[in-house]
Design a protein around this motif. Structure first.
Motif, PDB file in Angstrom:
ATOM      1  N   ALA A 137       0.806  -1.195  -0.047  1.00  0.00           N
ATOM      2  CA  ALA A 137       0.070  -0.040   0.135  1.00  0.00           C
ATOM      3  C   ALA A 137       1.034   1.120   0.042  1.00  0.00           C
ATOM      4  CB  ALA A 137      -0.920   0.148   1.002  1.00  0.00           C
ATOM      5  N   PRO A 138       1.379   1.574  -1.246  1.00  0.00           N
ATOM      6  CA  PRO A 138       2.037   2.879  -1.158  1.00  0.00           C
ATOM      7  C   PRO A 138       1.596   4.125  -1.054  1.00  0.00           C
ATOM      8  CG  PRO A 138       1.603   2.295  -3.314  1.00  0.00           C
ATOM      9  CD  PRO A 138       0.867   1.117  -2.584  1.00  0.00           C
ATOM     10  N   PRO A 139       2.402   5.128  -0.658  1.00  0.00           N
ATOM     11  CA  PRO A 139       1.752   6.576  -0.614  1.00  0.00           C
ATOM     12  C   PRO A 139       1.161   6.895  -1.960  1.00  0.00           C
ATOM     13  CG  PRO A 139       4.166   6.543  -0.179  1.00  0.00           C
ATOM     14  CD  PRO A 139       3.949   5.259  -0.767  1.00  0.00           C
ATOM     15  N   PRO A 140      -0.022   7.706  -1.856  1.00  0.00           N
ATOM     16  CA  PRO A 140      -1.173   7.953  -2.898  1.00  0.00           C
ATOM     17  C   PRO A 140      -0.433   8.881  -4.059  1.00  0.00           C
ATOM     18  CG  PRO A 140      -1.429   9.310  -1.021  1.00  0.00           C
ATOM     19  CD  PRO A 140      -0.469   8.352  -0.812  1.00  0.00           C
ATOM     20  N   ALA A 141       0.724   9.374  -3.903  1.00  0.00           N
ATOM     21  CA  ALA A 141       1.070  10.511  -4.904  1.00  0.00           C
ATOM     22  C   ALA A 141       2.587  10.469  -4.656  1.00  0.00           C
ATOM     23  CB  ALA A 141       0.682  11.806  -4.329  1.00  0.00           C
ATOM     24  N   TYR A 142       3.280  11.248  -5.610  1.00  0.00           N
ATOM     25  CA  TYR A 142       4.471  11.429  -5.747  1.00  0.00           C
ATOM     26  C   TYR A 142       5.186  11.801  -4.293  1.00  0.00           C
ATOM     27  CZ  TYR A 142       8.612  14.654  -6.127  1.00  0.00           C
ATOM     28  OH  TYR A 142       9.736  15.602  -5.979  1.00  0.00           O
ATOM     29  N   ARG A 143       6.131  11.103  -3.799  1.00  0.00           N
ATOM     30  CA  ARG A 143       7.123  11.672  -2.615  1.00  0.00           C
ATOM     31  C   ARG A 143       8.452  11.837  -2.918  1.00  0.00           C
ATOM     32  NH1 ARG A 143       2.737  12.731  -1.514  1.00  0.00           N
ATOM     33  NH2 ARG A 143       1.237  12.181  -0.051  1.00  0.00           N
ATOM     34  N   SER A 144       8.919  12.954  -2.521  1.00  0.00           N
ATOM     35  CA  SER A 144      10.613  13.323  -2.904  1.00  0.00           C
ATOM     36  C   SER A 144      11.618  13.096  -1.543  1.00  0.00           C
ATOM     37  CB  SER A 144      10.353  14.812  -3.233  1.00  0.00           C
ATOM     38  OG  SER A 144       9.804  15.612  -1.997  1.00  0.00           O
ATOM     39  N   GLY A 145      11.069  12.762  -0.232  1.00  0.00           N
ATOM     40  CA  GLY A 145      11.839  12.511   0.707  1.00  0.00           C
ATOM     41  C   GLY A 145      11.228  11.449   1.696  1.00  0.00           C
ATOM     42  N   VAL A 146      12.330  10.748   2.383  1.00  0.00           N
ATOM     43  CA  VAL A 146      12.025   9.822   3.236  1.00  0.00           C
ATOM     44  C   VAL A 146      13.061   9.593   4.448  1.00  0.00           C
ATOM     45  CG1 VAL A 146      13.209   8.192   1.843  1.00  0.00           C
ATOM     46  CG2 VAL A 146      11.308   7.329   3.474  1.00  0.00           C
ATOM     47  N   ALA A 147      12.340   9.438   5.493  1.00  0.00           N
ATOM     48  CA  ALA A 147      13.451   9.076   6.831  1.00  0.00           C
ATOM     49  C   ALA A 147      12.899   8.113   7.781  1.00  0.00           C
ATOM     50  CB  ALA A 147      13.663  10.437   7.499  1.00  0.00           C
ATOM     51  N   TRP A 148      13.650   7.313   8.154  1.00  0.00           N
ATOM     52  CA  TRP A 148      13.198   6.337   9.287  1.00  0.00           C
ATOM     53  C   TRP A 148      13.408   7.329  10.632  1.00  0.00           C
ATOM     54  CZ3 TRP A 148      12.095   1.410   8.546  1.00  0.00           C
ATOM     55  CH2 TRP A 148      12.638   0.882   7.300  1.00  0.00           C
TER      56      TRP A 148
END
Length: 360
Positions: A289-300
């Motif tokens: 179940a991915p994010p619903p739209a474009y994502r540019s950043g991610v962090a644990w």
């Protein structure tokens, strides 16, 4: 460099959103319980710069680098921000910042030819020294990362068919181009995205990963020897267009990583916008179940081993199962996100937006 490629790497997504604080099971700040009502709390920056570069040092200290040569620093948990921009840098586009503490930081400016530069400060931004200026018109630097206070890398889009990598052994005071014998050939149209300072990330003393898009496949390249040799693996995030691919990576250790991206164009969908690996990037699996739209950043997130945040111009998503499923917890516009070991999370983006996770 084609005009389309240049547009893709220096894109500016113009969506806005209001921060919405929600009750979520994110790690507690000092004095909070994990179930406290919390969300992104916007801070006052007094600028309209767009901050795609963010370095969270600890609960009190963070640096942000952005458009119009702007660099800000806080040492009081975002209550106040000090403008520590390098003099005469107004024409530069800062897209990445790596900070070692409240006094020492390195910023990367992107662009073709001499627009790509690295500057360093050792006194909290009171003075800056330019330690690298690109003189090759074919190179375009996107991101950088540090393994420790001395050793770091910066990456450029392909030159003569291969990604170019810079290395430093003295904390960013000097840089050298690494040989490309161990770098696999780039695909036609393949490049990195200077969207969040997270297209090149490291974990531990030697492992580093490079995210790509624009080619036939969105790939993740991995090196276990500080950038001397690399192995390329296709991710499950769609590519095939200059605006599509992997925009950001995050590794909680040398084995477990997350990839997010999609298509940054606001009128285009971004299916399968997240992927996960448990074997250092040798293979990638799509998020169920991915994010619903474009994502540019991610962090644990700093506590636990399965929670992370992904951000983009249309919202923030949370995973609590290591990246397999995501749910939207905020609709504010942010480009990048970073969390500290002592429990603080920060996000930044367009129109001077810098926020810290906290109680409503």
């Amino acid at each position: 460099m084609t005009p389309m490629g240049k547009t893709r790497r220096t894109m500016s997504v113009g969506l806005t959103g209001a921060a919405l604080a929600l009750a979520t099971p994110l790690p507690a700040q000092a004095g909070e319980t994990p179930t406290a009502a919390a969300g992104w709390q916007l801070t006052t920056t007094s600028t309209d710069a767009r901050f795609r570069g963010l370095a969270a040092v600890d609960r009190a200290t963070a640096w942000a680098a952005g458009s119009k040569g702007t660099v800000l620093r806080t040492t009081d948990a975002g209550r106040t921000w000090r403008d520590v921009s390098p003099p005469g840098a107004e024409a530069l586009e800062f897209r990445d910042v790596e900070a070692f503490d409240a006094r020492r930081a390195v910023v990367l400016a992107i662009g073709e030819g001499e627009a790509s530069r690295v500057l360093r400060t050792e006194d909290g931004g009171a003075t800056w020294t330019e330690s690298f200026r690109n003189t090759d018109p074919r190179a375009f630097y996107d991101c950088m990362t540090f393994f420790d206070r001395r050793h770091g890398l910066a990456m450029s889009d392909p030159v003569e068919g291969k990604f170019r990598v810079l290395a430093t052994r003295d904390g960013g005071r000097s840089w050298r181009v690494l040989p490309d014998r161990g770098m696999p050939a780039a695909q036609p149209g393949e490049a990195g995205f200077a969207a969040s300072g997270q297209c090149l990330v490291s974990s531990g003393p030697a492992d580093v990963w490079l995210a790509t898009g624009g080619g036939a496949a969105a790939r993740v390249l991995h090196s276990a020897d500080r950038g001397l040799t690399w192995r390329a693996v296709e991710s499950t995030i769609p590519a095939g267009e200059p605006a599509r691919g992997v925009f950001a990576l995050a590794f909680r250790d040398r084995g477990h990583g997350l990839a997010v991206g999609g298509d940054y164009r606001a009128d285009q969908p971004s299916p399968r916008a997240a992927a996960v690996t448990g074997d250092a990037g040798r293979s990638w699996r799509p998020a169920a179940a991915p994010p619903p739209a474009y994502r540019s950043g991610v962090a644990w997130l700093p506590r636990g081993r399965s929670a992370a945040l992904a951000v983009g111009p249309t919202g923030t998503d949370l995973t609590t199962d290591g990246g397999h499923t995501w749910r939207t917890v905020d609709d504010g516009s942010y480009d990048t996100v970073d969390c500290t070991r002592d429990g603080a999370c920060w996000a930044s983006g367009e129109r001077g937006r810098i926020a810290r996770w906290g109680r409503r």
